[in-house]
Design an enzyme around this catalytic site. Structure first.
Site, PDB file in Angstrom:
ATOM      1  N   GLY A 114       0.843  -1.201   0.000  1.00  0.00           N
ATOM      2  CA  GLY A 114       0.000   0.000   0.000  1.00  0.00           C
ATOM      3  C   GLY A 114       0.868   1.236   0.000  1.00  0.00           C
ATOM      4  O   GLY A 114       1.856   1.303   0.743  1.00  0.00           O
ATOM      5  N   GLY A 182      18.836  -8.212  25.143  1.00  0.00           N
ATOM      6  CA  GLY A 182      17.445  -7.788  25.350  1.00  0.00           C
ATOM      7  C   GLY A 182      16.474  -8.957  25.254  1.00  0.00           C
ATOM      8  O   GLY A 182      16.841 -10.122  25.490  1.00  0.00           O
ATOM      9  N   GLY A 271      17.614  -4.668  18.735  1.00  0.00           N
ATOM     10  CA  GLY A 271      16.448  -3.789  18.653  1.00  0.00           C
ATOM     11  C   GLY A 271      15.827  -3.814  17.267  1.00  0.00           C
ATOM     12  O   GLY A 271      16.338  -4.462  16.346  1.00  0.00           O
ATOM     13  N   HIS A 444      -4.778 -21.164  47.726  1.00  0.00           N
ATOM     14  CA  HIS A 444      -3.582 -21.886  48.171  1.00  0.00           C
ATOM     15  C   HIS A 444      -3.646 -23.317  47.679  1.00  0.00           C
ATOM     16  O   HIS A 444      -4.690 -23.958  47.806  1.00  0.00           O
ATOM     17  CB  HIS A 444      -3.502 -21.887  49.702  1.00  0.00           C
ATOM     18  CG  HIS A 444      -2.351 -22.681  50.218  1.00  0.00           C
ATOM     19  ND1 HIS A 444      -1.045 -22.240  50.117  1.00  0.00           N
ATOM     20  CD2 HIS A 444      -2.293 -23.908  50.806  1.00  0.00           C
ATOM     21  CE1 HIS A 444      -0.236 -23.150  50.642  1.00  0.00           C
ATOM     22  NE2 HIS A 444      -0.963 -24.174  51.064  1.00  0.00           N
TER      23      HIS A 444
HETATM   24  P1  FAD Z   1       3.708  -5.841  12.547  1.00  0.00           P
HETATM   25  O1  FAD Z   1       3.262  -6.993  13.311  1.00  0.00           O
HETATM   26  O2  FAD Z   1       5.159  -5.700  12.240  1.00  0.00           O
HETATM   27  O3  FAD Z   1       2.892  -5.862  11.178  1.00  0.00           O
HETATM   28  C1  FAD Z   1       3.104  -4.946  10.163  1.00  0.00           C
HETATM   29  C2  FAD Z   1       2.593  -5.521   8.869  1.00  0.00           C
HETATM   30  O4  FAD Z   1       2.560  -4.487   7.890  1.00  0.00           O
HETATM   31  C3  FAD Z   1       3.483  -6.621   8.278  1.00  0.00           C
HETATM   32  O5  FAD Z   1       2.713  -7.764   7.997  1.00  0.00           O
HETATM   33  C4  FAD Z   1       4.026  -6.017   6.991  1.00  0.00           C
HETATM   34  O6  FAD Z   1       4.205  -6.958   5.936  1.00  0.00           O
HETATM   35  C5  FAD Z   1       2.929  -5.025   6.627  1.00  0.00           C
HETATM   36  N1  FAD Z   1       3.367  -3.919   5.780  1.00  0.00           N
HETATM   37  C6  FAD Z   1       4.425  -3.096   5.962  1.00  0.00           C
HETATM   38  N2  FAD Z   1       4.448  -2.134   4.995  1.00  0.00           N
HETATM   39  C7  FAD Z   1       3.381  -2.372   4.205  1.00  0.00           C
HETATM   40  C8  FAD Z   1       2.848  -1.718   3.069  1.00  0.00           C
HETATM   41  N3  FAD Z   1       3.395  -0.589   2.561  1.00  0.00           N
HETATM   42  N4  FAD Z   1       1.743  -2.245   2.490  1.00  0.00           N
HETATM   43  C9  FAD Z   1       1.151  -3.363   2.989  1.00  0.00           C
HETATM   44  N5  FAD Z   1       1.590  -3.991   4.064  1.00  0.00           N
HETATM   45  C10 FAD Z   1       2.692  -3.504   4.677  1.00  0.00           C
HETATM   46  N6  FAD Z   1       5.425  -8.682  21.285  1.00  0.00           N
HETATM   47  C11 FAD Z   1       4.684  -9.075  22.347  1.00  0.00           C
HETATM   48  O7  FAD Z   1       3.859  -8.298  22.832  1.00  0.00           O
HETATM   49  N7  FAD Z   1       4.823 -10.321  22.882  1.00  0.00           N
HETATM   50  C12 FAD Z   1       5.720 -11.202  22.400  1.00  0.00           C
HETATM   51  O8  FAD Z   1       5.815 -12.316  22.908  1.00  0.00           O
HETATM   52  C13 FAD Z   1       6.532 -10.812  21.312  1.00  0.00           C
HETATM   53  N8  FAD Z   1       7.444 -11.665  20.802  1.00  0.00           N
HETATM   54  C14 FAD Z   1       8.193 -11.273  19.725  1.00  0.00           C
HETATM   55  C15 FAD Z   1       9.152 -12.154  19.232  1.00  0.00           C
HETATM   56  C16 FAD Z   1       9.929 -11.799  18.162  1.00  0.00           C
HETATM   57  C17 FAD Z   1      10.960 -12.764  17.630  1.00  0.00           C
HETATM   58  C18 FAD Z   1       9.741 -10.531  17.540  1.00  0.00           C
HETATM   59  C19 FAD Z   1      10.554 -10.139  16.340  1.00  0.00           C
HETATM   60  C20 FAD Z   1       8.797  -9.644  18.019  1.00  0.00           C
HETATM   61  C21 FAD Z   1       8.021  -9.999  19.128  1.00  0.00           C
HETATM   62  N9  FAD Z   1       7.081  -9.136  19.681  1.00  0.00           N
HETATM   63  C22 FAD Z   1       6.341  -9.516  20.762  1.00  0.00           C
HETATM   64  C23 FAD Z   1       6.858  -7.794  19.116  1.00  0.00           C
HETATM   65  C24 FAD Z   1       5.600  -7.810  18.221  1.00  0.00           C
HETATM   66  O9  FAD Z   1       5.780  -8.765  17.207  1.00  0.00           O
HETATM   67  C25 FAD Z   1       5.373  -6.435  17.621  1.00  0.00           C
HETATM   68  O10 FAD Z   1       5.329  -5.467  18.646  1.00  0.00           O
HETATM   69  C26 FAD Z   1       4.058  -6.408  16.868  1.00  0.00           C
HETATM   70  O11 FAD Z   1       4.049  -7.364  15.835  1.00  0.00           O
HETATM   71  C27 FAD Z   1       3.800  -5.022  16.275  1.00  0.00           C
HETATM   72  O12 FAD Z   1       2.595  -5.046  15.598  1.00  0.00           O
HETATM   73  P2  FAD Z   1       2.274  -4.052  14.403  1.00  0.00           P
HETATM   74  O13 FAD Z   1       0.870  -4.333  14.019  1.00  0.00           O
HETATM   75  O14 FAD Z   1       2.640  -2.679  14.785  1.00  0.00           O
HETATM   76  O15 FAD Z   1       3.274  -4.454  13.218  1.00  0.00           O
HETATM   77  P1  NAI Z   2      15.861  -4.924  22.846  1.00  0.00           P
HETATM   78  O1  NAI Z   2      15.728  -3.468  22.727  1.00  0.00           O
HETATM   79  O2  NAI Z   2      14.990  -5.666  23.773  1.00  0.00           O
HETATM   80  O3  NAI Z   2      17.364  -5.292  23.254  1.00  0.00           O
HETATM   81  C1  NAI Z   2      18.453  -4.886  22.477  1.00  0.00           C
HETATM   82  C2  NAI Z   2      19.699  -4.959  23.338  1.00  0.00           C
HETATM   83  O4  NAI Z   2      20.826  -4.801  22.494  1.00  0.00           O
HETATM   84  C3  NAI Z   2      19.766  -3.859  24.394  1.00  0.00           C
HETATM   85  O5  NAI Z   2      20.004  -4.460  25.644  1.00  0.00           O
HETATM   86  C4  NAI Z   2      20.917  -2.985  23.929  1.00  0.00           C
HETATM   87  O6  NAI Z   2      21.630  -2.399  24.993  1.00  0.00           O
HETATM   88  C5  NAI Z   2      21.775  -3.976  23.149  1.00  0.00           C
HETATM   89  N1  NAI Z   2      22.621  -3.386  22.103  1.00  0.00           N
HETATM   90  C6  NAI Z   2      22.297  -2.421  21.213  1.00  0.00           C
HETATM   91  N2  NAI Z   2      23.340  -2.176  20.387  1.00  0.00           N
HETATM   92  C7  NAI Z   2      24.344  -3.030  20.747  1.00  0.00           C
HETATM   93  C8  NAI Z   2      25.660  -3.278  20.274  1.00  0.00           C
HETATM   94  N3  NAI Z   2      26.151  -2.604  19.245  1.00  0.00           N
HETATM   95  N4  NAI Z   2      26.420  -4.212  20.892  1.00  0.00           N
HETATM   96  C9  NAI Z   2      25.911  -4.923  21.944  1.00  0.00           C
HETATM   97  N5  NAI Z   2      24.670  -4.728  22.434  1.00  0.00           N
HETATM   98  C10 NAI Z   2      23.890  -3.805  21.843  1.00  0.00           C
HETATM   99  O7  NAI Z   2      15.740  -5.461  21.342  1.00  0.00           O
HETATM  100  P2  NAI Z   2      15.461  -6.920  20.750  1.00  0.00           P
HETATM  101  O8  NAI Z   2      15.821  -7.954  21.740  1.00  0.00           O
HETATM  102  O9  NAI Z   2      16.094  -6.927  19.421  1.00  0.00           O
HETATM  103  O10 NAI Z   2      13.897  -6.923  20.578  1.00  0.00           O
HETATM  104  C11 NAI Z   2      13.250  -5.905  19.803  1.00  0.00           C
HETATM  105  C12 NAI Z   2      11.892  -5.628  20.334  1.00  0.00           C
HETATM  106  O11 NAI Z   2      10.990  -6.672  20.011  1.00  0.00           O
HETATM  107  C13 NAI Z   2      11.838  -5.549  21.845  1.00  0.00           C
HETATM  108  O12 NAI Z   2      12.213  -4.270  22.301  1.00  0.00           O
HETATM  109  C14 NAI Z   2      10.413  -5.833  22.137  1.00  0.00           C
HETATM  110  O13 NAI Z   2       9.686  -4.647  22.044  1.00  0.00           O
HETATM  111  C15 NAI Z   2      10.008  -6.767  20.999  1.00  0.00           C
HETATM  112  N6  NAI Z   2       9.937  -8.140  21.519  1.00  0.00           N
HETATM  113  C16 NAI Z   2       9.068  -8.413  22.538  1.00  0.00           C
HETATM  114  C17 NAI Z   2       9.000  -9.658  23.085  1.00  0.00           C
HETATM  115  C18 NAI Z   2       8.083  -9.905  24.210  1.00  0.00           C
HETATM  116  O14 NAI Z   2       7.227  -9.077  24.479  1.00  0.00           O
HETATM  117  N7  NAI Z   2       8.196 -11.013  24.915  1.00  0.00           N
HETATM  118  C19 NAI Z   2       9.814 -10.761  22.581  1.00  0.00           C
HETATM  119  C20 NAI Z   2      10.708 -10.359  21.518  1.00  0.00           C
HETATM  120  C21 NAI Z   2      10.729  -9.105  21.013  1.00  0.00           C
END
Ligand code: FAD
Ligand code: NAI
Length: 466
Positions: A114, A182, A271, A444
């Site tokens: 989009g 992280g 990140g 409990h």
């Molecule tokens: P997204 O889920 O990123 O969705 C965006 C969508 O937009 C994508 O499908 C993409 O293809 C689409 N898109 C982008 N540009 C366009 C375009 N121009 N046209 C059409 N479509 C487009 N969060 C939690 O709360 N709990 C967790 O346990 C958790 N675990 C995670 C584990 C991992 C490994 C990762 C990477 C992230 C995790 N997160 C978790 C973070 C979570 O996935 C994101 O915060 C969440 O998906 C954000 O939702 P969103 O709707 O903003 O975007």
């Molecule tokens: P993060 O922000 O959680 O952690 C990144 C870590 O990398 C930080 O501790 C930072 O200090 C470190 N860092 C940054 N630059 C560095 C460098 N050059 N060398 C060494 N360390 C460095 O990011 P992460 O783990 O990639 O996850 C991204 C986001 O995805 C999270 O912030 C979270 O919002 C979301 N997420 C949420 C989950 C959940 O809710 N359970 C699970 C996985 C992802």
């Protein structure tokens, strides 16, 4: 094709916004560039990572804890292809559920990228290059985020990987360097650490999960060290290269010395950054900030009237449930309602074992703000339920206002705290005092008694079981 609302991106922010808009009687379209709905969360984030966390935890228990429980089995073996296959099935079923919800709510799904032509016209370009343009009154940008890649660490998707590849590994690595201590690093590190991979974490700051209350990172470090993790804190990664089947990472420590680390894989988890490529923001002058996030006001509306943005693409925590709340918020705002989000009470969870869960202020934040507070904590090793299940690591920490006793923050590391934190969210939403919780009956034996005990400790230092 003319819509009241068009949502770009089908992650937890986008698809939830579309459902709420449709529920409110608005003719709604959802645009997604990938072939499946659900965004990062369902396809390569929350759901697949939790599926692998659960599988690897079962393996770990079978290997290390069954014997103690009186269950003798032959030494279990990892079948990684089956583990990944089950994970993929969980993803497919979850994604299919979103297709069903779109049909049920009569939302038109358009597949393609989009991009804004004008504030009220969006061009959708399909994978085969064909395009259509739709008209829309309001638009919600929900395009999410992508991993940050260090320019000096050549991401080849084979040896140097991000979370996306780590969810589809061809083998259990013998060793893995994780850049970034992280959430992603600790969750996916736990998956492979439990399967036998030697994990080395290189973190720029002085502890794990550094945005959370410091006590949590310290406790988590102790537990992960038990499954063989090693840590290099205060190390700045300089660069990395692939040498045959090995990755060599160079990092600089506090003293300015260069440390060289080697492993067969390197996970880059430093990140994520907002994703706006191809959206055509520039065509209509939508502003982004210095981190590339779409700028929004308190109503989550961009500088262009009628265009809103939610989820990972805007400021705030990158969490699925934060994106969902914002999706509902914007749909209701468009429909003329006056919704509200309490950002302080969006919980954060790390799905390691033990799980880490938190809501409200950290102790470091309270200290910095000069607020007078008191602390109550309770260790799981004093919980009968935790002893029964052999989950003795961790604690619950409650921070309460020194004068009023109102709960200001709750930080838990322990068994099932991801679920337990909901009670703390409710308590804080209703502005409970620590004594309110301390005086409520908790079944409990349950893990939740530890929250009550920490509240007792915070109230008058009168925990009953320590
Ligand atoms: P997204 O889920 O990123 O969705 C965006 C969508 O937009 C994508 O499908 C993409 O293809 C689409 N898109 C982008 N540009 C366009 C375009 N121009 N046209 C059409 N479509 C487009 N969060 C939690 O709360 N709990 C967790 O346990 C958790 N675990 C995670 C584990 C991992 C490994 C990762 C990477 C992230 C995790 N997160 C978790 C973070 C979570 O996935 C994101 O915060 C969440 O998906 C954000 O939702 P969103 O709707 O903003 O975007
Ligand atoms: P993060 O922000 O959680 O952690 C990144 C870590 O990398 C930080 O501790 C930072 O200090 C470190 N860092 C940054 N630059 C560095 C460098 N050059 N060398 C060494 N360390 C460095 O990011 P992460 O783990 O990639 O996850 C991204 C986001 O995805 C999270 O912030 C979270 O919002 C979301 N997420 C949420 C989950 C959940 O809710 N359970 C699970 C996985 C992802």
């Amino acid at each position: 094709m003319k819509y009241d609302v068009t949502v770009i991106g089908s992650g937890p922010g986008g698809y939830v916004a579309a459902i709420r808009a449709a529920q409110l009687g608005l003719k709604t379209a959802l645009i997604e560039k990938y072939s499946t709905l659900g965004g990062t969360c369902l396809n390569v984030g929350c759901i697949p990572s939790k599926a692998l966390l659960d599988s690897s935890e079962h393996f770990h228990n079978a290997l290390h804890n069954f014997k103690e429980h009186g269950i003798d089995i032959p030494t279990p073996q990892v079948n990684l292809p089956q583990m990944i296959k089950r994970k993929s099935e969980v993803v497919s079923q979850t994604v299919a559920g979103i297709n069903f919800l779109m049909k049920k709510n009569k939302i038109d799904v358009h597949q393609g990228v989009g991009s804004f032509v004008t504030a009220n016209q969006i061009k959708i370009t399909a994978a085969d290059g064909t395009s259509t343009t739709i008209e829309t009154d309001k638009t919600i940008i929900a395009t999410g985020s992508k991993p940050i890649i260090l320019p000096t660490v050549p991401y080849d998707k084979k040896r140097i990987i991000t979370s996306t590849e780590a969810l589809n590994m061809p083998e259990v690595p013998k060793s893995m360097i994780i850049i970034g201590g992280g959430v992603i690093g600790m969750e996916l590190g736990s998956v492979y650490g439990r399967l036998g991979t030697k994990i080395t974490v290189v973190e720029f700051l002085d502890g794990l999960i550094p945005t959370m209350d410091k006590t949590m990172g310290k406790e988590l470090q102790k537990v992960l060290a038990k499954i063989g993790f090693s840590f290099h804190f205060k190390h700045k990664v300089l660069d990395a290269k692939v040498e045959g089947e090995e990755v060599v990472v160079r990092a600089e420590n506090e003293k300015g010395e260069i440390v060289e680390l080697r492993a067969d894989y390197c996970l880059l988890s430093i990140g994520r950054k907002p994703y706006t490529a191809g959206l055509g923001l520039e065509n209509i002058g939508i502003k982004t900030d210095n981190k590339g996030r779409v700028e929004v006001n308190d109503h989550l509306e961009t500088n262009v009237k009628g265009i809103y943005a939610i989820g990972d693409v805007i400021k705030g925590a990158m969490l699925a449930h934060k994106a969902e709340e914002e999706g509902v918020f914007v749909a209701e705002t468009i429909a003329g309602q006056k919704p509200h989000i309490n950002y302080l009470l969006i919980p954060g969870v790390v799905y390691t074992w033990p799980e880490v869960a938190a809501v409200g202020y950290t102790e470091e934040e309270l200290k910095a703000s000069g607020k007078a507070y008191k602390v109550g904590s309770f260790p799981f090793k004093a919980s009968g339920r935790a002893r029964a299940s052999m989950d003795l690591d961790g604690l619950v920490k409650v921070l309460a206002d020194a004068k009023t006793d109102e709960i200001l923050g709750v930080h838990m590391i322990g068994p099932r705290t991801a679920d337990m934190i909901a009670e703390a969210v409710v308590a804080m939403e209703f502005r409970a005092s620590a004594e309110d919780i301390a005086r409520m009956s908790h079944a409990h034996p349950t893990f939740t008694e530890s929250f009550k005990e920490a509240c007792l400790a915070a109230t008058q230092n009168r925990a009953l079981h320590i």
